[in-house]
Structure formats: C-alpha cells, structure tokens
Design a protein around this motif. Structure first.
Motif, PDB file in Angstrom:
ATOM      1  N   LEU A 146       0.828  -1.208   0.000  1.00 48.84           N
ATOM      2  CA  LEU A 146       0.000   0.000   0.000  1.00 48.84           C
ATOM      3  C   LEU A 146       0.860   1.253   0.000  1.00 48.84           C
ATOM      4  O   LEU A 146       0.575   2.221  -0.724  1.00 48.84           O
ATOM      5  CB  LEU A 146      -0.927  -0.006   1.224  1.00 48.84           C
ATOM      6  CG  LEU A 146      -1.835   1.224   1.384  1.00 48.84           C
ATOM      7  CD1 LEU A 146      -2.743   1.395   0.171  1.00 48.84           C
ATOM      8  CD2 LEU A 146      -2.663   1.128   2.667  1.00 48.84           C
ATOM      9  N   GLU A 608      -3.120   6.864   4.133  1.00 48.48           N
ATOM     10  CA  GLU A 608      -3.241   5.438   4.421  1.00 48.48           C
ATOM     11  C   GLU A 608      -4.532   5.162   5.192  1.00 48.48           C
ATOM     12  O   GLU A 608      -5.262   4.208   4.889  1.00 48.48           O
ATOM     13  CB  GLU A 608      -2.022   4.974   5.224  1.00 48.48           C
ATOM     14  CG  GLU A 608      -1.997   3.483   5.505  1.00 48.48           C
ATOM     15  CD  GLU A 608      -0.738   3.062   6.241  1.00 48.48           C
ATOM     16  OE1 GLU A 608      -0.764   1.975   6.861  1.00 48.48           O
ATOM     17  OE2 GLU A 608       0.259   3.811   6.199  1.00 48.48           O
ATOM     18  N   GLU A 609      -4.839   6.018   6.181  1.00 49.27           N
ATOM     19  CA  GLU A 609      -6.088   5.869   6.935  1.00 49.27           C
ATOM     20  C   GLU A 609      -7.300   6.032   6.023  1.00 49.27           C
ATOM     21  O   GLU A 609      -8.284   5.283   6.137  1.00 49.27           O
ATOM     22  CB  GLU A 609      -6.141   6.899   8.059  1.00 49.27           C
ATOM     23  CG  GLU A 609      -5.107   6.675   9.156  1.00 49.27           C
ATOM     24  CD  GLU A 609      -5.083   7.813  10.159  1.00 49.27           C
ATOM     25  OE1 GLU A 609      -4.452   7.657  11.219  1.00 49.27           O
ATOM     26  OE2 GLU A 609      -5.701   8.873   9.877  1.00 49.27           O
ATOM     27  N   GLU A 612      -7.675   2.890   3.725  1.00 49.06           N
ATOM     28  CA  GLU A 612      -8.136   1.737   4.489  1.00 49.06           C
ATOM     29  C   GLU A 612      -9.604   1.891   4.870  1.00 49.06           C
ATOM     30  O   GLU A 612     -10.367   0.915   4.859  1.00 49.06           O
ATOM     31  CB  GLU A 612      -7.263   1.552   5.730  1.00 49.06           C
ATOM     32  CG  GLU A 612      -5.857   1.055   5.405  1.00 49.06           C
ATOM     33  CD  GLU A 612      -4.990   0.932   6.638  1.00 49.06           C
ATOM     34  OE1 GLU A 612      -5.391   1.486   7.700  1.00 49.06           O
ATOM     35  OE2 GLU A 612      -3.917   0.299   6.555  1.00 49.06           O
ATOM     36  N   GLN A 615     -11.712   1.056   1.824  1.00 50.69           N
ATOM     37  CA  GLN A 615     -11.745  -0.386   1.592  1.00 50.69           C
ATOM     38  C   GLN A 615     -12.759  -1.074   2.495  1.00 50.69           C
ATOM     39  O   GLN A 615     -13.481  -1.985   2.077  1.00 50.69           O
ATOM     40  CB  GLN A 615     -10.351  -0.990   1.838  1.00 50.69           C
ATOM     41  CG  GLN A 615      -9.324  -0.649   0.773  1.00 50.69           C
ATOM     42  CD  GLN A 615      -9.372  -1.598  -0.415  1.00 50.69           C
ATOM     43  OE1 GLN A 615     -10.441  -2.020  -0.837  1.00 50.69           O
ATOM     44  NE2 GLN A 615      -8.204  -1.915  -0.945  1.00 50.69           N
ATOM     45  N   THR A 638      -7.820   1.130  -4.124  1.00 50.04           N
ATOM     46  CA  THR A 638      -9.125   0.603  -3.705  1.00 50.04           C
ATOM     47  C   THR A 638      -9.951   0.088  -4.871  1.00 50.04           C
ATOM     48  O   THR A 638     -10.959  -0.590  -4.651  1.00 50.04           O
ATOM     49  CB  THR A 638      -9.936   1.688  -2.973  1.00 50.04           C
ATOM     50  OG1 THR A 638     -10.363   2.700  -3.898  1.00 50.04           O
ATOM     51  CG2 THR A 638      -9.117   2.324  -1.864  1.00 50.04           C
TER      52      THR A 638
END
Length: 747
Positions: A146, A608-609, A612, A615, A638
């Motif tokens: 990622l 990154e948060e 995620e 997703q 994603t």
C-alpha cells in the motif's frame, strides 16, 4: 615515421619523377619500388595508401592487362597441378589478404569495442546512481504494498493502476480487455484507456512480468522475499516484499534499466557527433554534474517521459547519422521510423518536441546544409510513424489534428515564413473539422505566457511551478558547472562558420568549398534544435528536461576537429578536455554530493487511513470525486470508480474536473451538490489544504475560481464552510488531519 618494409632493408629516398629504382625494370617489379610518402595522419606518422601492400610498403601497380595475365597464368598452373594445387594457391591468397588487413581490422575493432565498453560502463553507472537515489529518498525496499502504491502520486498512480489491473487479471488478454473497456476511470463512461493515456509501456511491462513470474514458478525459483517491518511510532507492522517478483519493484527496475541504457546512448551520441570518445566522456560527465536539471526519473519513475525520452536520444542519434552521410540507406530510415514510434507512443507531449525538430530541419534545408530530397525522405519517415501511432492508438484524433501533423503536411508545399502560418491555419482547420479541442489548452497556455490570458484550465497549469517560466536560478546553476559557458563558446564557433558558409554561397564560390562546408549540416541542426529547446524551457520550466541534456550533447563538440582543429594544433585534445572536466567537477561534485545526501522514508499516514477506511466502509461500486492526485490513489489502491483523474489532456475530462473543483469555489452548496449528482458521485474527498494553500499570488483555488466565476467573488469559499459544518447538503462520514469525506445524500 616511415612504414618499414619486410626484410629489414633501409628505406630508399623518394625517386624523382621518371627515375627508375636501382636494379629493377618497370615491368619486372624486382628491386625496391618507389615509395609514396602516404597520407599524413595525427602524430606525424605516414599512412599507407589504400591498395598498397600493407607491411611491404606502397607498390607501383602494373598495367591491368599484365595483372590479369599473371593471375590467369597462376590459376592455370594451379589447375594443372590438381585440386591440391588450387587449394594451395587459394590459401596463399587468403593469407596475403589477411596479413594485409589484419593490422587495420584489429585496430578498428579495438576502437569500436572500447567505445561500446565505455558506453556500457556509463549506462551501468547511471543505473546505479538513479536506483540508489530512489531507494535513499523513499526506502522503497522496506515499504508495504500500500505504501509503495501511495508513493506513486498523481498521474504516476493512474498509469501504474493499469499495470496492476493486467497482472492481477486471470490472463493477460483479460487484463488488456479490461483496460480497453474501462468503467472505473471516468465513471459512468466506458473508455479505451489504451487510446487515451499512452499506456503501451504498462502493457509491455505487464506482459514481461507475467512471463517472468510464470517461468520462475515453473522452475521453482523464488522471485521475492517478504518479511514483517516494524514501523514504530505506534504504527502497526506491515509486510514488505523485495525482489523482482514484487510488482512495484519489477516496474521501477525496468524503468531504471531503460534509463541506464539511455546514458549509454548519450555516450555514443556525444562520441559520434564530436568524432571523439572524449566528446562522449564530456556529454556523460556534464549530465552527471547537472543531473538534477537533466532528469527526474529517480523521483518520479512512472511518468511518461521516463519511458519515452530514451528513444528520443536514439532518434536524434540516428538523425545525426542520416544528416551526416551523403546517401541515405533504407535501413537507417526504418530505424528512424521505429525510434519515432517508440518515442511517440508512450508520451502525449512527444508531438510538440518533434514539431521543433521539423522546424529546425526546415531551417537547415533553407540554409542549404541539406538538400530538399533528403528532407523529404526524413519527412516521409515522420509521416509514416505518425500514421502508425495513429493506428496503434486506435484512431487517437489528437495526433492527426496536432501542430506536428499540420507542419508535416504544410512543409511539403510551402517554404519560408509561410510555413508557420500554414501550420497554425491547417491545425485550426483540422481541429474544427474533427471537432477536437483536447489540445486547446496548449494554445491557451502559450497565450498566457505572452498576453496574460487567464481561465480556469490555464491557471490549473500555470500555477504549478513546473509550468511556470524557467526560474532565474537555472542559468546560474548551468554557469556554475561551466556547462553554459562551454556551450556558448561552441555555439559561437558554429554561428561563425555558418555565416562564412552563407557568404560563400551567396558569392558563388567553388563547389569544393561548398561541399566541405556542407558536411556540417548535422552540427547546424543541433545548434538550431538547441535554440528551440531553449525557447520551450524558458516558457515552461518542466521542459528544461529537453534543454539540459541537449546542452550536454552540444558540449561534446568542444572535441570536434571540424570546429576546433585550429586549437588542437596548439594543445592536445586530452589536455583540454581533462582541464575542462576538472573545473566542472568543482561544482559538479558538490551537486552529486547533495543528491547522495538526500535520505528519507516515505510515509503518508493520513492517506493510508483514508484508503483503508474506503476499503472497509464503502461498497465496491461507490463513486468518488476529489482532487486529481488523490483520485489516482483511490483508483489504484481501492479500485473504486472515480469521475476525474490527473490526465488533464482531454477536453471532456477538463470539464468534469471543473465541476468537481467547484467545491473550492464560492458557489452555493446546493448548486455544487446538483452538479456532482449529475456525475453520479457518492462520496467527495475534501482537502482543506487545497482551500487555503497559495503557491503564489492569484493561485489559491478560491482565487482561480474568482477569475472563472466573478459573480460570486467576495463570498466565503464553500470548502471553508464544509470544513466547519457540511450539513444540510452533505454528510461527513470520515475525517482526519488532511481529509474529510462527504457523503452526498440522494433525495
């Protein structure tokens, strides 16, 4: 020094005209023949005339009839002695032939091999350099999958996403079909991304990756090593894989290998243009000493120029060869055509570079350095390569309506200043006929440079530093490494010789003098191409990536005997070159050290948060809109549908982006919501930094919108209002330090 004769006898003094050598008759050839002083070569040595006897010295040739009679007699004697006699005579002739040419062949081959060895060394050195810089900057080998994908920001992530789609598809052909029938990139449209985005590099690399992994799996050879990396600072550990089996590592490794090969081409280019390996050395060292101004492949590997520019170097090397030789062979034209195709296919901007090449060649032809027949053959190659690219790009109309295509057509029938007018006129007419406005922003950018034209699309470009005018520090950096002063000296000598040639032409001097000057056509072309690149780089700073390497190539001409032969009579070329390089190294080594001192590690926790959360918390078919760089990351990591992206060269996409960016205008929230619903958007990713950041006066997003929407000027920007309270038109469903996700409720 005279070339010694076989047998160890001392050389006889040259004979006077009509004098016979002692003890010999003109027919028998016995005794010592008269010796020619030979052609003078560097160092004062005498070379043997072509056709001479090699180690035996120059030999006076008997009349043709005597030669043929003697040969026929030896052949009859050999046939009379049977097959063994014939083989003996053939073996003797072969031995003499080899002896006569062995010294020359060995010497020539050793020079060629030395050149290629030096070129290969330069390529390996550049590959090591850019690979090290990339790893030092991002610690790429220790990033998770990622994090590696997030490191490919903006359009880099968009391009890499198609590579990812192909390698993860059930088969290569399924992946290819998926990117040719794409619904994720400009939802709800179905587009052929291979036509729109110059994705042939990703297609080729994906096929290589699938072949490589399939072979390694069949042989049972592991292709990557994975381990758990503890990131510290309260962050969760991640799995990191290293090796060519990792898709991102394979992708960048091939790019760096290609750009290592590019440096080998630069060495050959400088060597061939200057006629000396010292010229190749200067080109390579100038490139390294000015590395930060020459390329950005070590920071942004997936950009189109990383795939395309090495083939431009090859194309210009081939063009130099074609301009230099008197008669063009078919093989060189085919090679030029192939290099043209490989340069144009990966990069939409290639056509503008080739336009400057056509203009420079046209000027060289007008000046009389190349004839119109040679120019027409080169233009034919350009036309063929343009048509091939048009076909391979599935009928990309932007190619046929470009200034490049218009110039190729007009140059066949128009000469002089009318060529420029004809090119612009024909380009306008073809764009009007095909209804193409995809490259209209290019004309608007140029208008903004000269007359201060402004609109939303133009400001989106010109507010970025890379599309601004060249910064004042750039010529200063060129001067500190002595690159600019050296090239100015070379350019001055070329201009002086060109003016002399034009004067001789106008005064109807002898044909011999004309032909002697005619051989400098390729040098004049490079001078004109340098001027064209200079104009482009001054107008758009990003284009100094063409100017700086060409300056390095031009610097090689300081080793040209055509230009500086008068100087080499006073000083050895090696002494001059190493003195120049020693002075260049003072600042150049400091520049390299600055690059080597860059140490970092990629990390973008807020993004990154966000990824995620997307997703886990959104449906697979949820549609997103937002800033162009962020949308590329959302699509890549994603695989959610997006409505806009960073590839800004399409007129329809520019209109979509304008709607999406209205969130940063001063328009009413109700109006912005209505337009987003028309695009089918479910979630909008708001970035407060875009709302308040200001790179220079007039370049914050609200200020850009004030130019486009003066009616709402003075109101509070909508993005500011949404950062405080998004209700009632939007619902905040996610928020961190950088991003706020707004859900759009459908009534």
């Amino acid at each position: 020094m005279a070339v010694p004769s076989r047998g160890g006898n001392k050389e006889s003094p040259p004979l006077k005209p009509g004098q016979r050598s002692p003890g010999g008759s003109p027919r028998s050839g016995r005794g010592r023949p008269a010796r020619s002083p030979g052609r003078q070569v560097p160092g004062g040595a005498r070379g043997v005339r072509k056709g001479g006897g090699g180690r035996r010295g120059g030999r006076s040739e008997p009349p043709r009839g005597c030669r043929e009679a003697a040969a026929a007699g030896r052949l009859r004697d050999a046939l009379g002695r049977g097959p063994l006699g014939l083989l003996r005579v053939c073996g003797e002739r072969l031995r003499v032939f080899v002896d006569d040419r062995r010294a020359f062949v060995v010497k020539a081959d050793s020079k060629i091999w030395l050149t290629f060895i030096m070129a290969a060394f330069a390529g390996v050195l550049h590959w090591c350099h850019i690979t090290t810089l990339f790893e030092n900057d991002r610690h790429f080998s220790h990033l998770s999958t990622l994090e590696r994908e997030m490191a490919f920001r903006t359009e880099m992530g968009l391009y890499y996403s198609y590579f990812k789609i192909i390698i993860e598809a059930p088969s290569f052909w399924n992946g290819l079909w998926a990117i040719m029938n794409d619904r994720l990139t400009e939802y709800p449209l179905v587009i052929n991304t291979l036509q729109r985005f110059n994705l042939y590099p990703e297609v080729v690399l994906a096929s290589w990756y699938r072949i490589y992994t399939a072979i390694m799996d069949f042989l049972g050879v592991p292709t990557k090593t994975c381990w758990t990396v503890n990131r510290g600072k309260g962050l969760s550990p991640v799995e990191s894989c290293e090796g060519l089996g990792d898709p991102a590592s394979f992708y960048v490794a091939v790019i760096f290998l290609l750009n290592g090969l590019m440096m080998s081409l630069f060495f050959l280019y400088g060597t061939y243009l200057s006629g000396s390996r010292l010229g190749g050395l200067i080109t390579v060292m100038c490139f390294f000493f000015n590395h930060g101004e020459c390329t950005r492949v070590m920071w942004t590997p997936p950009l189109r120029e990383s795939f395309s520019y090495p083939f431009l170097v090859l194309q210009m090397l081939l063009l130099t060869y074609i301009l230099r030789i008197p008669n063009i062979n078919t093989g060189s034209l085919i090679a030029l055509c192939v290099s043209n195709i490989f340069f144009m296919l990966p990069w939409q901007f290639a056509q503008f570079v080739l336009l400057t090449q056509i203009a420079s060649l046209f000027a060289v032809c007008i000046m009389g350095y190349i004839d119109s027949c040679k120019l027409q053959k080169i233009l034919s190659v350009h036309m063929v390569s343009l048509v091939v690219c048009f076909i391979l790009m599935f009928g990309n109309s932007m190619l046929l309506t470009s200034y490049y295509a218009a110039s190729l057509v007009v140059i066949w029938v128009i000469q002089g200043c009318a060529w420029l007018f004809g090119t612009v006129t024909l380009k306008y007419l073809t764009s009007l006929a095909f209804g193409i406005a995809d490259d209209a922003h290019i004309g608007n950018i140029l208008k903004s440079k000269f007359i201060g034209y402004k609109d939303f699309d133009t400001l989106m470009y010109t507010c970025a530093a890379e599309f601004d005018f060249m910064e004042k520090e750039t010529p200063v950096r060129y001067t500190k490494t002595l690159l600019l002063p050296l090239v100015l000296v070379v350019l001055g000598v070329i201009i002086k010789k060109a003016i002399k040639y034009l004067r001789w032409t106008l005064s109807h001097t002898g044909q011999y003098e004309r032909e002697e000057r005619f051989n400098q056509g390729e040098v004049v072309y490079h001078a004109l191409q340098l001027l064209a690149y200079s104009v482009l780089a001054i107008l758009i700073m990003r284009l100094k990536l063409f100017l700086t390497p060409h300056l390095c190539v031009m610097a090689s001409l300081v080793c040209s005997k055509q230009l500086f032969g008068w100087l080499f009579c006073k000083i050895q070329p090696k002494t001059l070159v190493f003195a120049i390089l020693a002075l260049m190294a003072i600042e150049g080594s400091a520049n390299l050290q600055t690059q080597w001192n860059i140490m970092g590690e990629f990390s973008n926790l807020p993004q990154e948060e966000l990824l995620e959360w997307i997703q886990v918390s959104t449906r697979q078919d949820a549609v997103f809109a937002g800033a162009m760089p962020t949308m590329a990351s959302v699509k890549l990591s994603t695989l959610r549908p997006i409505v806009n992206h960073p590839h800004y060269e399409d007129a329809g996409l520019r209109a979509r982006t304008k709607v999406v960016y209205s969130m940063y205008s001063r328009k009413p929230a109700k109006e912005v919501k209505r337009e987003l619903i028309k695009l089918g958007v479910n979630y909008y990713i708001l970035e407060e930094s875009l709302c308040i950041s200001r790179k220079k006066p007039g370049c914050s997003m609200p200020e850009i919108w004030d130019v486009e929407d003066p009616a709402n000027s003075g109101r509070i920007p909508l993005c500011t209002l949404m950062s405080k309270d998004s209700r009632p038109y939007f619902i905040t469903v996610f928020e961190n330090s950088n991003y706020r996700v707004l859900k759009i409720p459908y009534e």
